[in-house]
Write an enzyme that holds these catalytic residues in place. Structure first.
Site, PDB file in Angstrom:
ATOM      1  CE  LYS A 178      27.102  27.118 -14.038  1.00 12.72           C
ATOM      2  NZ  LYS A 178      26.403  28.019 -14.100  1.00 12.72           N
ATOM      3  CD  GLU A 234      34.222  26.044 -28.586  1.00 10.96           C
ATOM      4  OE1 GLU A 234      35.372  27.200 -29.115  1.00 10.96           O
ATOM      5  OE2 GLU A 234      34.079  25.719 -29.358  1.00 10.96           O
ATOM      6  CB  CYS A 271      36.905  33.779 -26.728  1.00 10.31           C
ATOM      7  SG  CYS A 271      35.367  33.950 -27.470  1.00 10.31           S
ATOM      8  CD  GLU A 312      40.681  35.506 -22.263  1.00 10.24           C
ATOM      9  OE1 GLU A 312      40.411  34.967 -21.402  1.00 10.24           O
ATOM     10  OE2 GLU A 312      40.135  35.107 -23.588  1.00 10.24           O
TER      11      GLU A 312
HETATM   12  P1  NAD Z   1      34.534  30.569 -16.205  1.00  6.98           P
HETATM   13  O1  NAD Z   1      35.226  29.366 -16.438  1.00  6.98           O
HETATM   14  O2  NAD Z   1      34.276  31.424 -14.210  1.00  6.98           O
HETATM   15  O3  NAD Z   1      32.346  30.614 -16.156  1.00  6.98           O
HETATM   16  C1  NAD Z   1      32.277  29.546 -17.074  1.00  6.98           C
HETATM   17  C2  NAD Z   1      31.278  28.649 -16.621  1.00  6.98           C
HETATM   18  O4  NAD Z   1      31.512  27.990 -16.530  1.00  6.98           O
HETATM   19  C3  NAD Z   1      29.837  29.776 -15.926  1.00  6.98           C
HETATM   20  O5  NAD Z   1      28.597  29.071 -16.325  1.00  6.98           O
HETATM   21  C4  NAD Z   1      30.510  28.625 -14.640  1.00  6.98           C
HETATM   22  O6  NAD Z   1      29.873  28.713 -13.381  1.00  6.98           O
HETATM   23  C5  NAD Z   1      31.405  27.716 -14.703  1.00  6.98           C
HETATM   24  N1  NAD Z   1      32.050  27.168 -14.149  1.00  6.98           N
HETATM   25  C6  NAD Z   1      32.993  27.865 -12.723  1.00  6.98           C
HETATM   26  N2  NAD Z   1      34.200  27.290 -12.685  1.00  6.98           N
HETATM   27  C7  NAD Z   1      33.515  25.843 -13.054  1.00  6.98           C
HETATM   28  C8  NAD Z   1      33.531  23.955 -12.264  1.00  6.98           C
HETATM   29  N3  NAD Z   1      34.271  24.334 -11.559  1.00  6.98           N
HETATM   30  N4  NAD Z   1      32.778  23.655 -12.642  1.00  6.98           N
HETATM   31  C9  NAD Z   1      32.069  23.424 -13.497  1.00  6.98           C
HETATM   32  N5  NAD Z   1      31.248  24.857 -14.193  1.00  6.98           N
HETATM   33  C10 NAD Z   1      32.322  26.220 -13.431  1.00  6.98           C
HETATM   34  O7  NAD Z   1      34.274  32.231 -17.377  1.00  6.98           O
HETATM   35  P2  NAD Z   1      33.591  33.650 -17.472  1.00  6.98           P
HETATM   36  O8  NAD Z   1      33.949  34.703 -16.351  1.00  6.98           O
HETATM   37  O9  NAD Z   1      32.363  33.393 -17.446  1.00  6.98           O
HETATM   38  O10 NAD Z   1      33.306  33.773 -18.815  1.00  6.98           O
HETATM   39  C11 NAD Z   1      35.257  34.273 -19.441  1.00  6.98           C
HETATM   40  C12 NAD Z   1      35.849  33.277 -20.232  1.00  6.98           C
HETATM   41  O11 NAD Z   1      35.107  32.801 -21.256  1.00  6.98           O
HETATM   42  C13 NAD Z   1      36.922  33.949 -20.756  1.00  6.98           C
HETATM   43  O12 NAD Z   1      37.893  33.374 -20.421  1.00  6.98           O
HETATM   44  C14 NAD Z   1      36.782  34.090 -22.359  1.00  6.98           C
HETATM   45  O13 NAD Z   1      37.430  34.208 -22.854  1.00  6.98           O
HETATM   46  C15 NAD Z   1      36.110  32.135 -22.161  1.00  6.98           C
HETATM   47  N6  NAD Z   1      35.086  33.127 -23.096  1.00  6.98           N
HETATM   48  C16 NAD Z   1      35.872  31.559 -24.036  1.00  6.98           C
HETATM   49  C17 NAD Z   1      34.752  31.229 -25.745  1.00  6.98           C
HETATM   50  C18 NAD Z   1      35.033  30.314 -26.379  1.00  6.98           C
HETATM   51  O14 NAD Z   1      34.382  30.439 -27.609  1.00  6.98           O
HETATM   52  N7  NAD Z   1      36.004  30.046 -26.524  1.00  6.98           N
HETATM   53  C19 NAD Z   1      33.703  32.242 -25.615  1.00  6.98           C
HETATM   54  C20 NAD Z   1      33.215  32.715 -24.843  1.00  6.98           C
HETATM   55  C21 NAD Z   1      34.519  33.199 -23.007  1.00  6.98           C
END
Ligand code: NAD
Length: 479
Positions: free
Chosen positions: A170, A245, A284, A384
């Site tokens: 997803k 992550e 990230c 962040e």
């Molecule tokens: P997000 O958490 O909003 O979304 C990430 C994914 O999770 C999306 O596919 C989203 O649809 C899904 N999601 C959201 N709510 C959910 C729920 N309740 N249940 C299941 N899935 C859910 O994050 P984003 O805005 O897409 O990405 C930015 C964040 O990701 C930042 O905080 C960044 O630091 C982090 N990030 C971390 C890494 C790493 O490797 N550590 C890499 C990239 C991004």
């Protein structure tokens, strides 16, 4: 408009159960770029069933066969690298040249690396009178974010397939179009039906359905700490394996020996600013806190301003652009609010600011922004930001540098700059983060990537990444 109207389930393009759709918007033009279906729990369930049915046969394929198939996927991605780079430059806003190299190049590297690891296999270990085998964990749900969309997908999918698991992906609803290209590549490579499945949709709907699904064995999540906690809580109900992550607030520490040397200081500041601003700060592991000896703060600040000002925001498709827009309007507003908060809390705004950059009529751009004299209690030192904002923090001595570096809820990345390699390594070993780059060393695709503390748990990439999807099984033999 790129219109996708079906999910990839069980080796076929299948219409969604509902009629909802999600528009994908180009952050540089603010114009619609594409549309994808919004799935629901029934779509997630169909994909999980397909993955479950495909698991027994896929998990028993010979390592060489899995390796060869993953190599074919890598080759398929390579043949479409330019197209994928252009697509992600439009979805995310990263400058085109960088998008082709990083956004489209990294997934090729991940599939190539996993092809080799799959082919090598994981030999049984002998422990006393036991043989320990490494067995695939089962059906994996991969939930991914938008900032390096296909890289984050590949880091999970290639590793899970290499381990012998089947996958339901997803992707982020913000940048989902690239995932459909991967599905096409998988299909053309001959990945058996049900081994890889794609369902797009919202996190709280499809993401939660996957995290809670009793037939999913493991969830690999990359995204925000908030959503990661929710996924882990849901997965706990059925005691699934979870890897997370999450976010970061990584420190780049210029040790006194590097700061005392003008050339090294310039190199360290330039490298840190580059690692902060990559992908408009939406990385990230971005180095968003620059720790410098107090006596060299002003020199470092002047160098950081000059380096940041070289990143003029502009059209991702213009040849010279190094800084694109932020991914969404909401993201831009969030980042601007952080900048205003930095000013309000008394940090010194050295360059940039919350105003829109001049000369850009549309697009969610933010000026590259550098704050000096940032104190550890300030919001911009703790949260962040996920935007092009650097916080320069002065320290008195090395003990304080280490204390400041570790004074965060996160523990993802970090950097150390020091001409004495042994000293840099000793300092790095005391940093509570999953990875540390010394003197600007490059990213390593074979090395484990992941976090300490609220940056998550579990590791991706290389052999460690594949091991996330393996369960040890001990078989005791009677001598
Ligand atoms: P997000 O958490 O909003 O979304 C990430 C994914 O999770 C999306 O596919 C989203 O649809 C899904 N999601 C959201 N709510 C959910 C729920 N309740 N249940 C299941 N899935 C859910 O994050 P984003 O805005 O897409 O990405 C930015 C964040 O990701 C930042 O905080 C960044 O630091 C982090 N990030 C971390 C890494 C790493 O490797 N550590 C890499 C990239 C991004």
């Amino acid at each position: 408009m790129i219109v996708r109207d079906a999910f990839y389930i069980d080796g076929r393009w299948v219409p969604p159960s509902g009629s909802g759709t999600q528009e994908v918007v180009n952050p540089a033009t603010e114009q619609p770029l594409g549309r994808v279906p919004l799935g629901d729990a029934a779509d997630a369930d169909a994909a999980v069933r397909a993955a479950r049915a495909a698991f027994p046969a896929w998990s028993r394929t010979a390592p060489a066969e899995r390796g060869a198939l993953l190599a074919k996927v890598a080759a398929g991605l390579k043949a479409r690298q330019q197209e994928i780079g252009e697509l992600i430059a439009r979805e995310v806003g990263m400058p085109l040249k960088l998008a082709v190299r990083i956004q489209a190049g990294n997934p090729i590297a991940s599939f190539e690396a996993c092809a080799a690891i799959a082919a090598e296999g994981f030999a049984d270990e002998v422990v006393g009178h036991s043989r320990v085998a490494y067995l695939p964990v089962g059906v994996v749900a991969a939930i991914t974010p938008w900032n390096y969309p296909l890289h984050q997908i590949a880091a999970k999918v290639a590793a899970a397939l290499a381990a012998g698991c089947t996958v339901v992906l997803k992707p982020s609803e913000v940048a989902p179009l690239n995932a459909f290209v991967l599905a096409e590549v998988m299909d053309e490579a001959g990945v058996p039906p049900g081994v890889f499945n794609l369902v797009t949709g919202l996190g709280p709907v499809v993401g939660e359905a996957l995290a809670a699904h009793p037939a999913v064995d493991a969830v690999s999540f990359t995204g925000s700490t908030r959503a990661g906690k929710r996924v882990a809580a849901l997965a706990a109900e059925t005691v699934k394996r979870v890897s997370l992550e999450l976010g970061g607030k990584s420190a780049s520490v210029i040790l006194p020996e590097a700061a005392a040397d003008d050339a090294l200081l310039a190199q360290a500041v330039k490298g840190s600013v580059g690692a902060c601003l990559l992908n408009s700060g939406q990385t990230c592991s971005a180095l968003t806190r620059l720790l410098v000896p107090a006596a060299r703060h002003d020199e470092a600040a002047a160098l950081a301003v000059a380096a940041a000002q070289a990143y003029a925001p502009g059209d991702p498709f213009a040849e010279t652009t190094r800084l694109g827009p932020l991914v969404t309007r909401a993201q831009r507003e969030r980042v601007r609010d952080f900048i205003r908060q930095g000013v309000a809390e008394g940090a010194t705004l050295l360059t940039g600011g919350p105003e829109a950059p001049e000369g850009l009529e549309s697009g969610w751009y933010v000026r590259p922004t550098v704050f000096g004299d940032v104190r550890p209690t300030m919001t911009i030192a703790r949260e962040e930001i996920f935007g092009p904002v650097l916080a320069i923090m002065p320290y008195r001595d090395e003990a304080e540098a280490l204390q400041l570096a570790n004074d965060t809820a996160y523990g993802l990345g970090g950097a150390v700059w020091c001409p004495d390699g042994d000293k840099a390594l000793a300092f790095a070993r005391q940093m509570r983060t999953g990875q540390v780059d010394i003197n600007g060393a490059f990213f390593n695709f074979q090395a484990p990537f992941g976090g300490f503390k609220q940056s998550g748990y579990g590791r991706e990439l290389g052999r460690h990444g594949v091991m996330e999807f393996l369960e040890p099984q001990s078989v005791q033999l009677k001598g």
